[in-house]
Design a protein around this motif. Sequence first.
Motif, PDB file in Angstrom:
ATOM      1  N   VAL A  97       0.590  -1.136  -0.221  1.00  0.00           N
ATOM      2  CA  VAL A  97       0.118  -0.009  -0.030  1.00  0.00           C
ATOM      3  C   VAL A  97       0.718   1.246   0.007  1.00  0.00           C
ATOM      4  N   LEU A  98       1.744   1.282   0.743  1.00  0.00           N
ATOM      5  CA  LEU A  98       2.559   2.666   0.896  1.00  0.00           C
ATOM      6  C   LEU A  98       3.488   3.128  -0.179  1.00  0.00           C
ATOM      7  N   ILE A  99       3.867   2.295  -1.100  1.00  0.00           N
ATOM      8  CA  ILE A  99       4.637   2.440  -2.022  1.00  0.00           C
ATOM      9  C   ILE A  99       3.901   3.245  -2.930  1.00  0.00           C
ATOM     10  N   ARG A 100       2.378   2.719  -2.979  1.00  0.00           N
ATOM     11  CA  ARG A 100       1.404   3.535  -3.966  1.00  0.00           C
ATOM     12  C   ARG A 100       1.249   4.756  -3.444  1.00  0.00           C
ATOM     13  N   LEU A 101       1.253   5.035  -2.186  1.00  0.00           N
ATOM     14  CA  LEU A 101       1.019   6.199  -1.555  1.00  0.00           C
ATOM     15  C   LEU A 101       2.306   7.238  -1.808  1.00  0.00           C
ATOM     16  N   TRP A 102       3.485   6.687  -1.691  1.00  0.00           N
ATOM     17  CA  TRP A 102       4.837   7.581  -1.959  1.00  0.00           C
ATOM     18  C   TRP A 102       4.525   8.060  -3.548  1.00  0.00           C
ATOM     19  N   SER A 103       4.385   7.302  -4.509  1.00  0.00           N
ATOM     20  CA  SER A 103       4.190   7.559  -5.860  1.00  0.00           C
ATOM     21  C   SER A 103       3.209   8.603  -6.264  1.00  0.00           C
ATOM     22  N   VAL A 104       1.827   8.385  -5.749  1.00  0.00           N
ATOM     23  CA  VAL A 104       1.117   9.244  -6.189  1.00  0.00           C
ATOM     24  C   VAL A 104       1.000  10.493  -5.393  1.00  0.00           C
ATOM     25  N   SER A 105       1.849  10.530  -4.071  1.00  0.00           N
ATOM     26  CA  SER A 105       2.028  11.562  -3.525  1.00  0.00           C
ATOM     27  C   SER A 105       3.198  12.529  -3.987  1.00  0.00           C
ATOM     28  N   HIS A 106       4.290  11.750  -4.521  1.00  0.00           N
ATOM     29  CA  HIS A 106       5.210  12.542  -5.299  1.00  0.00           C
ATOM     30  C   HIS A 106       4.808  13.435  -6.494  1.00  0.00           C
ATOM     31  N   VAL A 107       3.841  12.641  -7.258  1.00  0.00           N
ATOM     32  CA  VAL A 107       3.636  13.084  -8.595  1.00  0.00           C
ATOM     33  C   VAL A 107       2.634  14.438  -8.139  1.00  0.00           C
ATOM     34  N   ASN A 108       1.857  14.272  -7.454  1.00  0.00           N
ATOM     35  CA  ASN A 108       0.724  15.436  -6.963  1.00  0.00           C
ATOM     36  C   ASN A 108       1.007  16.153  -5.972  1.00  0.00           C
ATOM     37  N   GLY A 109       2.318  16.069  -5.321  1.00  0.00           N
ATOM     38  CA  GLY A 109       2.695  17.045  -4.211  1.00  0.00           C
ATOM     39  C   GLY A 109       1.731  16.805  -2.706  1.00  0.00           C
ATOM     40  N   PHE A 110       1.339  15.662  -2.486  1.00  0.00           N
ATOM     41  CA  PHE A 110       0.696  15.373  -1.347  1.00  0.00           C
ATOM     42  C   PHE A 110       1.660  15.372  -0.203  1.00  0.00           C
ATOM     43  N   VAL A 111       1.219  15.879   0.982  1.00  0.00           N
ATOM     44  CA  VAL A 111       2.038  16.165   2.103  1.00  0.00           C
ATOM     45  C   VAL A 111       1.511  15.141   3.145  1.00  0.00           C
ATOM     46  N   THR A 112       0.033  14.766   3.210  1.00  0.00           N
ATOM     47  CA  THR A 112      -0.592  14.059   4.086  1.00  0.00           C
ATOM     48  C   THR A 112      -1.555  13.056   3.398  1.00  0.00           C
ATOM     49  N   THR A 113      -2.080  12.029   4.390  1.00  0.00           N
ATOM     50  CA  THR A 113      -2.803  11.142   3.649  1.00  0.00           C
ATOM     51  C   THR A 113      -4.267  11.802   3.508  1.00  0.00           C
ATOM     52  N   GLY A 508     -17.658  11.882  -6.159  1.00  0.00           N
ATOM     53  CA  GLY A 508     -16.351  12.801  -6.371  1.00  0.00           C
ATOM     54  C   GLY A 508     -15.786  12.262  -7.421  1.00  0.00           C
ATOM     55  N   VAL A 509     -14.912  13.478  -8.019  1.00  0.00           N
ATOM     56  CA  VAL A 509     -14.083  13.143  -9.182  1.00  0.00           C
ATOM     57  C   VAL A 509     -12.704  12.861  -8.787  1.00  0.00           C
ATOM     58  N   ASP A 510     -12.096  11.469  -9.212  1.00  0.00           N
ATOM     59  CA  ASP A 510     -10.921  11.179  -8.956  1.00  0.00           C
ATOM     60  C   ASP A 510      -9.905  11.912  -9.732  1.00  0.00           C
ATOM     61  N   SER A 511      -8.973  12.989  -9.221  1.00  0.00           N
ATOM     62  CA  SER A 511      -8.135  13.656  -9.855  1.00  0.00           C
ATOM     63  C   SER A 511      -6.809  12.981 -10.043  1.00  0.00           C
ATOM     64  N   THR A 512      -6.614  11.987  -9.449  1.00  0.00           N
ATOM     65  CA  THR A 512      -5.473  11.272  -9.644  1.00  0.00           C
ATOM     66  C   THR A 512      -5.496  10.188 -10.955  1.00  0.00           C
ATOM     67  N   ARG A 513      -4.285   9.879 -11.573  1.00  0.00           N
ATOM     68  CA  ARG A 513      -4.419   8.985 -12.815  1.00  0.00           C
ATOM     69  C   ARG A 513      -3.697   7.584 -12.176  1.00  0.00           C
ATOM     70  N   LYS A 514      -4.029   6.575 -12.941  1.00  0.00           N
ATOM     71  CA  LYS A 514      -3.649   5.082 -12.687  1.00  0.00           C
ATOM     72  C   LYS A 514      -2.056   5.100 -12.705  1.00  0.00           C
ATOM     73  N   ARG A 515      -1.497   5.995 -13.635  1.00  0.00           N
ATOM     74  CA  ARG A 515       0.098   5.755 -13.840  1.00  0.00           C
ATOM     75  C   ARG A 515       0.751   6.517 -12.564  1.00  0.00           C
ATOM     76  N   ASP A 516      -0.121   7.404 -11.707  1.00  0.00           N
ATOM     77  CA  ASP A 516       0.555   7.897 -10.614  1.00  0.00           C
ATOM     78  C   ASP A 516       1.209   7.012  -9.695  1.00  0.00           C
ATOM     79  N   TYR A 517       0.190   5.873  -9.453  1.00  0.00           N
ATOM     80  CA  TYR A 517       0.668   5.142  -8.404  1.00  0.00           C
ATOM     81  C   TYR A 517       1.618   4.036  -8.745  1.00  0.00           C
TER      82      TYR A 517
END
Length: 550
Positions: A97-113, A508-517
């Motif tokens: 799970v958390l490697i997916r969190l790292w990838s999507v957060s890195h792409v989108n600039g997320f700081v928190t869950t 809601g609209v998912d603003s992330t993309r599959k490749r982000d993960y």
Amino acid sequence: MELQVTELVITTVLFLIVAVMGFMASRWKAGDTMHNLDEWGLGGRQFGTWVTWFLVGGDLYTAYTFVAVPALLFGAGAMGFFAVPYATITYPMVFLVLIRLWSVSHVNGFVTTADFVKARFGSRTMALLCAITGIVATMPYIALQLVGVQAVLTAMGVEGGLPLLIAFIVLALYTYNSGLRAPALIAFVKDILIYIVIIVAIIYIPSQLGGWGAIFGAAKENFDSRPQPGPNILLGQPQYLQYMTLALGSSLALMLYPHASTAILAARSRNTIKRNMALLPAYSLMLGFLTLLGYMALAAGVQPVGGDANTIVPMLFEQQFSDWFAGIAFAAIAIGALVPAAVMSIAASNTFTRNIYKEYFRPNATDKEETTAAKIVSLVVKFGAVAFILLLDPTYAIDLQLVGGIIILTTLPAVGLGLLTAWFHRGALIAGWVASTIVSLVMLYQIPGPVRPDGSQKQHFGGSAYPLANLGFDTKVTIWVGFVTTIVGVVVSVVGTMILRAMKVPGGVDSTRKRDYYYDPSDEPTPEAVSAARHEQTLDQLHGRDEHTR
């Protein structure tokens, strides 16, 4: 108790050394500015394999490990071993799970869950609930670190709350100054000290007590002499369900805490996290040995100070080690509590600032203003954790961590399952959070505490093991409240999603993309590869070739 001067001096000196390191850490791997959350709250997202290993280990193996688990084994017997399978099965889940969190957060600039939840499900409300839950769940965990430091001070004969207050003020100041770099740097010292102490303890103390056979024999004799049914060297049948649900539920909870994601998001790359998930089980081996300190204390005839079971490991070290090595051991426990307390306070302040302060009060806040707010909140969080100790008054410090785990599991569908699928409807996730929170509070309210030495007993919020007899079953079996929390939250979220989608209620609209993960910087072409590809493309154009004629 009599003041142990030698131990106090050694502990103080080592504490001052790490405090200096904490203040100096602001210059370590420093970026252009510390006035943004990426730098102050995530260390610039640049920690490599070894730094991440020490940081995550220092973050996850806390005073819970050094004080609370052995105390549980000392008082409750085999049930205390739940922490070993819990830690063992955690890392595959984190890997998933958390490697997916790292990838999507890195792409989108997320700081928190909560940043992720808002983007994934298009729900500010669910993000707010995740943020509030994360902060509330972290507070008792920080309080557990406070209990660990207090246990060490008690064993050294230090009375009054002033030394503890001074320690936390110093912690608050160097965290304010250096952000996540401070605990990341100090974690090196903490882990080295801990490993030295544990290696010595598992070799030296058994040799003084007649070997492991004598230790287990003394533990069994002690448990057999207590009123039955009571703790035992082996699990009794009524404990099986509690043990299994506690181990599995705790492993699910760990990856949801804000401090766990903060340590992960500070890593340099996705591959850094993969390597850490392969290396971190080494800490689980240490955890197994640490847990056995509870049985060693029974064999050594250790008596907790003032009936406080949380003091048994410090008192064991006090009795078995020389003054100077006991001082090193005490410093290891204290520093081992302060490192995770720093990471937890930073994680909670990041969450409050990004998902509450900026989201609802100061949408146009600059990076500098956002970071300043996070620094201030990190101070408030540390001292607010003391309220949990006064409110819960746990016989075993581990209850602080277990209650936090129950609270954070209400976010499992949105965060944990949300990293795997966007199928859930945001309305159903909110309903699942509300239902699981209500069920948790009702069940915790109905649990009485253990009888104290003076004969008194807390009637409510006294633990996390829920008797199935309260549901009308004729049994002594108990179940961990957090496991029920998980089931309720997931079932309501699934059923609610099916109903809302059948009713065609807009989600809601998912603003992330599959490749982000799946993103990792190592997958990006190097400048040389880009240059070579452009050169080849130019040659193809000159010769009139295309990809079909190559």
